[in-house]
Scaffold this active site. Structure first.
Site, PDB file in Angstrom:
ATOM      1  N   HIS A 170      64.173  34.154 -59.485  1.00  0.00           N
ATOM      2  CA  HIS A 170      63.381  35.374 -59.666  1.00  0.00           C
ATOM      3  C   HIS A 170      63.976  36.551 -58.908  1.00  0.00           C
ATOM      4  O   HIS A 170      63.293  37.545 -58.666  1.00  0.00           O
ATOM      5  CB  HIS A 170      61.944  35.150 -59.191  1.00  0.00           C
ATOM      6  CG  HIS A 170      61.287  33.955 -59.773  1.00  0.00           C
ATOM      7  ND1 HIS A 170      61.149  33.786 -61.130  1.00  0.00           N
ATOM      8  CD2 HIS A 170      60.747  32.843 -59.200  1.00  0.00           C
ATOM      9  CE1 HIS A 170      60.546  32.628 -61.359  1.00  0.00           C
ATOM     10  NE2 HIS A 170      60.301  32.035 -60.206  1.00  0.00           N
ATOM     11  N   HIS A 203      59.468  31.377 -65.808  1.00  0.00           N
ATOM     12  CA  HIS A 203      60.245  30.157 -65.592  1.00  0.00           C
ATOM     13  C   HIS A 203      60.874  29.682 -66.887  1.00  0.00           C
ATOM     14  O   HIS A 203      60.970  28.487 -67.144  1.00  0.00           O
ATOM     15  CB  HIS A 203      59.360  29.057 -65.002  1.00  0.00           C
ATOM     16  CG  HIS A 203      58.790  29.406 -63.679  1.00  0.00           C
ATOM     17  ND1 HIS A 203      57.559  29.988 -63.541  1.00  0.00           N
ATOM     18  CD2 HIS A 203      59.308  29.309 -62.435  1.00  0.00           C
ATOM     19  CE1 HIS A 203      57.324  30.198 -62.246  1.00  0.00           C
ATOM     20  NE2 HIS A 203      58.373  29.812 -61.563  1.00  0.00           N
TER      21      HIS A 203
END
Lengths: 330, 330
Positions: free
Chosen positions: A56, A216
Site C-alpha cells: 500500500h 488487496h
C-alpha cells in the site's frame, strides 16, 4: 510479471530498507520485526501505531513522523503482520501515556493487532486502545466494510491531537470521530500483480471497469462498461454521498487517491469531476488531496474519499506533519 | 487505451483545471494561454518560469509556489507551448527584477521559449534570461542531450535563491551551476500511451527493458534483457557517475523518479540499490527524493538523477518550498 525488484521473496524487506534509508533523519527500522518507527521518540505523547500488509506504499511507513504515526508494523504483501510483530511494535514504541492502534477492518489485521495488544496489556501492563477503520462503502454490510484510503485521515487527525499532548481517551475519541465521518470507494481499470504470485489478481476487458475494488487486489463488487471520468465520478460519489449521508452545507476534505499505477494527470481530471458532483450538491470542499496515499501495488485505478469536517477536525487536518508521504492539502 | 479521462482532446485543459482547483490558495490558472501561476505574486523577486509539454505531472504546475517557480506554461501532451503562450506567461508574471526561463533541451521548447522571450524583450522591455537543462546522459552527444528529471533541482535551487531576493545574474548563475552538476538516466519496463494517439508509443517483450528512455514516450537508446533491480541500478548509475564524473568524496542529492505508472514499492527498492552503488564508490548521499516528479504519463519505469552539491546548493535545496508536489527531501 515485469517489476523493478530483486526477488519476489525479498520485496517487503527491501522496500522497507529503501524507504527508511531515504529518510535517515526521520525513520528507523527494526529489521527483525519489520517495524518502521520515528527516529526521535516523544515519551510525553500518546503513541499511534498502524500498519498491516505491505503493498500500500507510501502507507504505512510513509505516514510515520511528527504529527502522524509513531510506528508502522509491516506485514508481507497483502498479509497482516503477525501477533509477535504487533506486540513488538507496541512494546518498543509505547509511552506512559498509552498506545492507540489504528487497524483496518480485515480479519487478519483485527486478529493479530488484537492479539498483540492483549499480550502487551497482560504481559507488560501497557495501556492499549484500538480503533477499527471501515470506510469502504462498496460493501453494503457495515460490519464487513474494509478499511481503505480514509485510514490516512485517521492517522493525520488523531496524530495531530496526540502531538498536542492529549490523553488516550481523547485521541481515541477523535480517531473514532474521523471513522464515523469518513467514506470511500474505489475502482480499477487494471488489476495489480502480487510479486510472489506473478500473475494479475483478475483480468478485465479493454472496455471494462471494476467498481468497488479493495486494496488487496480484490475485484470490485460489480463489473461495468468503462465510461468517462465524469461518469465514474458520478457513480462513486453518489454512493459515498448517500451513505453517510453527506448533505447540502457540509464541509468536507476530498481525497483523490491513486492505486499505484495511475498517472497523476488522470487523478487531477478525476478531482475536477468529483468537485463538480460536490458543487452540484452544495457540499463545500475545505481541503483536497490528490496523489498516491493508500495504493494496491501497481493497480490502475483510484478511490475517492470524503471526510465530513467540523472545526476541530479542520484544525487537526491543517496541523503540521513531518513524514515521508504527507503532502500539504490544497 | 484505458484511461480516467473524458475525451483525449480535453485532457490537458481538464488536468490543469483539476490541479489548480485542488490548490485554490496556491495556484491560479490562465485558461486562455494555459498558464499556471502563483496566486500571490511577489514583485520583489526574480520571476522563474518553466513548463513545456504536458504529460509530466506533477511537473510543471506542481512546482509552482513559494521557493520554486512563479509560473508554468503548459503545452499539449508532449508538445511545446506556443510562442504566444510563453510570451503571455512572461508578460503576465514578470517583475521589475526580471525573468529567468528554465527550458528543457528540446527543439520545440528551445524555439518557442526563445521566441516568447524575444517578443517580451523587444515589445515590452522585460529583462529575460534563459537556461537550458540537458541532464540526460543516455544521449552521448552533449548538444543533443534532453532535459529530464534533473530539471526539478533547477526549479528548487534557483527558486530558493530568487526567493531570497537575489538579482537575475545570480539566479541564472546558480541555475546554470545546477545544470553543470546534474546528470540523469531513465529506463522503461512498459511504454506510455498518449491519449490522442490511443496506442502505446512502443512495444516491449515480457523480458525486455528499454535503457535510456526519454520523457516523451521515446524508446530507449538500447533494448536489453530485464534484470534485477540491482542490475538496473548498476547500469544506470555507472553511466551517470562516469559522465560528470562523480567522485569518491563527492556529496550528492539522489532523485529516484517514477515515470508515472511505477509503484512506489519498486522505487524504494531501486533507491536501496542506487545507494549501494554510491556507497561502494564513496559518494555520500546528502538528501534523497523518491517519488513521481517528472513523469511520462503512465510509463512504467524510473530515472535516477544525481546532483553534486556544495554548501551553497545544500542550503538552497533545504530551503522551504510551498508547492503542490515538492516533498521534503529525506
Amino acid at each position: 510479471m515485469k517489476k523493478i525488484i530483486n526477488t519476489a521473496q525479498t520485496v517487503v524487506r527491501e522496500l522497507c530498507e529503501g524507504m527508511v534509508s531515504a529518510y535517515p533523519a526521520l525513520l528507523s527500522w527494526d529489521e527483525k520485526y519489520n517495524i518502521i518507527s520515528r527516529r526521535e521518540r516523544n515519551p510525553e505523547k500518546v503513541v499511534l501505531i498502524s500498519g498491516g500488509g505491505s503493498g500500500h506504499e507510501p502507507a504505512h511507513g510513509g505516514f510515520v513522523g511528527r504529527g502522524m504515526l509513531d510506528a508502522a508494523v509491516c506485514g508481507d504483501v497483502f498479509a497482516s503482520p503477525s501477533i509477535m510483530q504487533v506486540y513488538n511494535g507496541i512494546v518498543r514504541n509505547a509511552s506512559k501515556k498509552g498506545v492507540l492502534l489504528i487497524i483496518k477492518n480485515y480479519t487478519g489485521d483485527m486478529m493479530n493487532f488484537g492479539g498483540g495488544a492483549d499480550m502487551a496489556v497482560e504481559d507488560d501492563g501497557i495501556n492499549v486502545e484500538k480503533v477499527c477503520v471501515n470506510d469502504d462503502v462498496a460493501i453494503d454490510s457495515v460490519p464487513d466494510r474494509r478499511g481503505v484510503a480514509g485510514t490516512v485521515f485517521v492517522h493525520k487527525i488523531a496524530g495531530a491531537l496526540a502531538e498536542e499532548g492529549a490523553d488516550l481517551p481523547r485521541v481515541k475519541a477523535v480517531a473514532q470521530k474521523v471513522i464515523d465521518n469518513v467514506r470511500s470507494m474505489g475502482f480499477a481499470l487494471e488489476p495489480c500483480t502480487v510479486p510472489a504470485k506473478g500473475e494479475p489478481t483478475f483480468s478485465l476487458g479493454e472496455k471494462e471497469i471494476e467498481m468497488g475494488i479493495g486494496i488487496h487486489g480484490e475485484a470490485g463488487v460489480v463489473r461495468q462498461t468503462l465510461g468517462t471520468a465524469g461518469e465514474i465520478a458520478d457513480k462513486i460519489m453518489d454512493k459515498i454521498i448517500a451513505d453517510l449521508p453527506f448533505k447540502d452545507g457540509d464541509e468536507v476534505a476530498l481525497l483523490v487517491n491513486g492505486m499505484g499505477g495511475t498517472p497523476l494527470q488522470e487523478l487531477f481530471i478525476l478531482n475536477k469531476e468529483a468537485r463538480r458532483v460536490l458543487d452540484g450538491k452544495g457540499i463545500k470542499i475545505y481541503r483536497t488531496m490528490t496523489g498516491n496515499y493508500m495504493t494496491s501495488i501497481d493497480m490502475v485505478g483510484a478511490s475517492l474519499t470524503l471526510l465530513r469536517l467540523d472545526d476541530e477536525l479542520k484544525k487537526l487536518l491543517d496541523a503540521p506533519a513531518d513524514t515521508a508521504a504527507w503532502i500539504k492539502c490544497g
